[in-house]
Scaffold this active site. Structure first.
Site, PDB file in Angstrom:
ATOM      1  N   ASP A 303       0.841  -1.192   0.000  1.00  0.00           N
ATOM      2  CA  ASP A 303       0.000   0.000   0.000  1.00  0.00           C
ATOM      3  C   ASP A 303       0.878   1.245   0.000  1.00  0.00           C
ATOM      4  OD1 ASP A 303       0.763   0.448   2.631  1.00  0.00           O
ATOM      5  OD2 ASP A 303      -1.110  -0.286   3.474  1.00  0.00           O
ATOM      6  N   GLU A 346      -5.966   2.308  -0.568  1.00  0.00           N
ATOM      7  CA  GLU A 346      -4.616   2.356  -1.157  1.00  0.00           C
ATOM      8  C   GLU A 346      -3.923   1.006  -1.119  1.00  0.00           C
ATOM      9  OE1 GLU A 346      -3.983   3.632   3.203  1.00  0.00           O
ATOM     10  OE2 GLU A 346      -5.567   3.564   1.708  1.00  0.00           O
TER      11      GLU A 346
END
Length: 447
Positions: A303, A346
């Site tokens: 991420d 994300e």
């Protein structure tokens, strides 16, 4: 008895009836306000939602489902009517079990201005049955409507072509001498010629009695077409399989007309990566293949570092550009057989078939460096971003997708604890130095 006492007794009776209905109901039921704050749920609802909450607390239905169905909150907020069905049997892919995906059917009913009733049910078996039915129906429809697009032939017990007829030459252009004794890979397009595909196809047919798969094929003259291949057990001698029947079909036209729909159903609209639901389907099948064939398989979880800071300081549009760039850099370092998917927010996951832990660590490091060096164009100017990555493999004693993802998530946590912008594997080990003179990306994509 006064009128107030009568009214109170009636309300208490209705409340008890509601509780009895909820607790005895064969489906999960959640009552909440329009923002999702829960004030009542039955035990089955808690059981279905529990795998999605980390602290064991289910206070908000939308928060509990945010990791797998973030669209539910928007569906409710955009529903303008005072009451009525917000969604009916909306499918939510929760997670993967060893025997198949866990899928919930979710119906939300707005019963008053600030009151929602959410009904949850486990429809995993129904989804699996529908998938099998669609596959069978597609084949039957093809047989009745597109006979000229078929080639029929047989294989021996070892998966080698043992018969030929004019339909094979009509579809593929290959003569009898050019196909007899060859494997199914004779018909693959060069970029689809994965070494394990043909023997794996035979292995799945032996296990299931028949198997169907689609991939790019190429004729003798070099014309590419999207081929649909059905292999079925042809005969048995004293319990041993001695041959297979094969139907190869050109379904290019169908593929081209359905690609847009498939892209909508399987692709994350922002980044172009595979979406969460489709990733779980692909990963479960790939793990099964790897285990049957004794091949390695690795997962990379990653991420964006400090992503909230990017959104807060540069705006959400800039954050979107960062996510799109991460997905693009991931696709650039991966092979055609690999998968990059967006799990939500994300967070991304990469699936690397036939890849060991060490090889996956090298891929992760190349991706980390590529993102770190990227200059990302946004509406507020150029931005720099970094990512943290965790690697896990089937060889790390993981036997299910859930265990593999948990191991990769733990490695990702170790990478963040180590300061971010780094790669870690299970146990926190960093990647060893990589020779900068080596063209690693090319080696990985073509090995």
């Amino acid at each position: 008895m006064s009128a107030d006492h009568v009214e109170r007794a009636e309300l208490e009776s209705e409340y008890e009836a509601l509780l009895s209905f909820m607790y005895l109901s064969p489906v999960g039921i959640v009552r909440s306000d329009k923002d999702g704050v829960v004030d009542m749920m039955n035990p089955l609802a808690a059981q279905l939602l529990m795998p999605l909450v980390k602290d064991g607390s289910i206070e908000n239905i939308f928060d509990s489902l945010a990791s797998v169905a973030p669209e539910l909150r928007n569906l409710v907020s955009s529903f303008q009517a005072e009451r009525g069905p917000v969604c009916e049997n909306h499918r939510v892919f929760v997670t993967q079990a060893k025997d198949g995906p866990i899928v919930l059917g979710c119906s939300i009913i707005k019963v008053a201005t600030n009151l929602l009733m959410t009904v949850l049910s486990d429809i995993s078996r129904q989804v699996a049955a529908e998938r099998r039915a669609r596959q069978t129906e597609a084949w039957l429809a093809g047989i009745y409507t597109s006979v000229n697009d078929f080639a029929f032939f047989t294989l021996d017990s070892g998966g080698r072509i043992e018969s030929w007829n004019s339909s094979v030459e009509r579809l593929t252009g290959f003569t009898e001498a050019e196909v007899l004794g060859r494997s199914l890979s004779r018909f693959y397009a060069p970029d689809a010629a994965v070494s394990h595909r043909s023997p794996e196809h035979i292995a799945l047919t032996r296990d299931e009695g028949w198997h169907v798969e689609e991939f790019w094929c190429e004729t003798k003259t070099g014309r590419r077409y999207w081929g649909q291949l059905l292999v079925a057990v042809l005969r048995e001698v004293e319990g041993d399989i001695s041959g297979y029947s094969v139907v190869l079909r050109d379904v290019t036209e169908r593929k081209l007309t359905s690609d847009n729909l498939k892209r909508l159903l399987t692709t994350d609209h922002l980044t172009g990566a595979t979406n969460r639901a489709h990733f779980f389907e692909l990963a479960e099948a790939e793990i099964g293949r790897a285990q049957r064939q004794g091949r390695p398989l690795s997962i990379i979880m990653l991420d964006a570092d400090h992503f909230k800071r990017i959104n807060d300081t540069a705006g959400h549009q800039a954050g979107d550009e960062v996510l799109k760039r991460i997905a693009a850099e991931a696709k650039a370092v991966l092979r055609i057989s690999d998968v990059v998917a967006r799990l939500g927010g994300e967070e991304f996951v990469l699936m690397l078939p036939s890849t060991t832990t060490h090889e996956a660590m090298e891929v992760a490091e190349r991706l980390r460096r590529a993102v770190e060096l990227a200059s990302i164009e946004t509406g507020v100017g150029q931005l720099r971003a970094t990512i943290s990555l965790g690697v896990a493999s089937l060889e790390d004693a993981a036997s299910t997708l859930q265990e593999l993802l948990a191991a990769a998530d733990k490695a990702l946590y170790d990478a963040k604890t180590a300061g971010r912008n780094c790669v870690r594997t299970l146990g926190g080990a960093p990647i060893s130095a990589v020779n900068p003179a080596t063209n690693e990306r090319s080696l990985y994509r073509h090995r």
